[in-house]
Scaffold this motif. Structure first.
Motif, short mmCIF file in Angstrom:
data_model
loop_
_atom_site.label_atom_id
_atom_site.label_comp_id
_atom_site.label_asym_id
_atom_site.label_seq_id
_atom_site.Cartn_x
_atom_site.Cartn_y
_atom_site.Cartn_z
N GLU A 43 -21.23 -1.64 14.20
CA GLU A 43 -21.20 -2.83 15.05
C GLU A 43 -19.95 -2.79 15.93
OE1 GLU A 43 -21.56 -6.40 12.73
OE2 GLU A 43 -23.59 -5.90 12.07
N LEU A 44 -20.03 -3.46 17.05
CA LEU A 44 -18.95 -3.51 18.01
C LEU A 44 -18.69 -4.97 18.36
CD1 LEU A 44 -17.11 -1.69 19.87
CD2 LEU A 44 -18.88 -1.99 21.62
N SER A 45 -17.45 -5.39 18.28
CA SER A 45 -17.07 -6.75 18.66
C SER A 45 -16.24 -6.68 19.93
CB SER A 45 -16.26 -7.42 17.55
OG SER A 45 -17.02 -7.57 16.38
N HIS A 100 -24.03 5.55 23.55
CA HIS A 100 -24.56 4.58 22.60
C HIS A 100 -25.58 3.64 23.25
CE1 HIS A 100 -20.57 5.67 20.86
NE2 HIS A 100 -21.31 5.76 19.77
N LEU A 101 -26.42 3.08 22.41
CA LEU A 101 -27.34 2.01 22.76
C LEU A 101 -26.95 0.80 21.92
CD1 LEU A 101 -30.56 4.17 22.41
CD2 LEU A 101 -29.41 3.62 24.56
N PHE A 102 -27.30 -0.38 22.37
CA PHE A 102 -26.84 -1.59 21.70
C PHE A 102 -27.95 -2.64 21.62
CE2 PHE A 102 -23.38 0.23 24.21
CZ PHE A 102 -22.39 0.43 23.25
N MET A 134 -18.90 -11.20 22.00
CA MET A 134 -20.20 -10.63 21.64
C MET A 134 -20.05 -9.66 20.49
SD MET A 134 -22.87 -8.73 24.27
CE MET A 134 -23.31 -10.20 25.21
N VAL A 135 -21.03 -9.67 19.59
CA VAL A 135 -21.15 -8.66 18.53
C VAL A 135 -22.42 -7.88 18.80
CG1 VAL A 135 -21.37 -8.21 16.06
CG2 VAL A 135 -19.91 -10.09 16.87
N LEU A 136 -22.33 -6.56 18.77
CA LEU A 136 -23.47 -5.70 19.09
C LEU A 136 -23.74 -4.72 17.96
CD1 LEU A 136 -21.45 -5.52 22.02
CD2 LEU A 136 -23.84 -5.46 22.74
N CYS A 137 -25.01 -4.52 17.65
CA CYS A 137 -25.43 -3.42 16.79
C CYS A 137 -25.37 -2.15 17.63
CB CYS A 137 -26.84 -3.64 16.27
SG CYS A 137 -27.04 -5.16 15.32
N VAL A 138 -24.85 -1.07 17.05
CA VAL A 138 -24.63 0.18 17.78
C VAL A 138 -25.57 1.26 17.25
CG1 VAL A 138 -22.93 1.92 18.43
CG2 VAL A 138 -22.21 -0.47 18.10
#
Length: 248
Positions: free
Chosen positions: A41-43, A59-61, A111-115
């Protein structure tokens, strides 16, 4: 940008988006694959360019939480807002399939993203063809939104365009459970809405104030409520619940 520690990563089986009626369910096999496909995850904070037009990405998110925008730069240097980003939206597909982004992606809020690794995209096609088909669906829906926007620009006056856009935004935020006592977050600026609809900021501001005086919308303090049925009449649209959509 900072990546979360592995212990803080949300497992797909406990994803807060999956129970929402807006998203199609996973079977056990799909869920197991998605937990392997997700690498972390990316914050990020507000005002960050996640992906830049003309650049590639490793990467895709998927947006786990937070709101943003897709934008592109015009030849005269002005910015065009293509559409707005909500939880559950998939980001980076263009870079994954054609090598570079044709638009930029910006965060509006934290934002929080699934990576996901771009290099693993083809595993999705080999091992989970239904999920791969979902990517096609996602791309088609994004194009449909753009088509709706173009139709709105050509067939609706300024008041109708703004009513249509605010209704679409409101209904999507409601569908992902972001309403609180009848109000939804509205962190975008009037300039962002104007850029998305091909209107001047002055015209947009006057129209929003007129809709507010008529009791159709209340947009202040970064939040919005509205009379959805009355606004739909102004926008010349039928009120439908957002269609169930895949979640990657």
């Amino acid at each position: 940008m900072s990546s979360d520690d592995a212990t803080d990563v949300t497992p797909c089986r406990r994803c807060p988006l999956r129970p929402k009626p807006l998203f199609m369910p996973f079977d056990a096999c799909e869920l197991a694959f998605m937990e392997r496909f997700k690498t972390g995850e990316l914050s990020v904070g507000p005002g960050v360019t996640l992906l830049e037009e003309g650049q590639g990405s490793a990467h895709l998110f998927t947006v786990l939480s937070g709101l943003g925008m897709r934008t592109t730069s015009l030849e005269n240097g002005r910015r065009q807002v293509i559409n707005f980003l909500f939880p559950g939206d998939f980001i980076g597909l263009q870079a994954g399939l054609v090598g570079e982004m044709r638009h930029s992606v910006e965060t509006t809020t934290a934002m929080v993203l699934c990576v996901f690794n771009r290099s693993d995209l083809w595993l999705l096609f080999r091992e989970q063809p239904q999920r791969a088909y979902d990517l096609t669906w996602i791309a088609a829906v994004q194009e449909h939104f753009l088509g709706e926007t173009i139709a709105s620009l050509g067939q609706r006056d300024a008041t109708q365009r703004i009513a249509w856009a605010l209704l679409r935004i409101h209904d999507r935020l409601m569908a992902v459970g972001m309403a609180n006592r009848g109000r939804v977050p509205m962190p975008w600026r009037q300039q962002d809405l104007a850029d998305a609809l091909g209107l001047s900021l002055v015209h947009t501001n006057k129209t929003i104030r007129r809709l507010g005086r008529a009791g159709l919308i209340d947009w202040r303090g970064g939040q919005m409520s509205l009379d959805a049925d009355a606004l739909a009449e102004v926008a010349l649209v039928d009120r439908d619940s957002p269609r169930p959509r895949p979640l990657i």
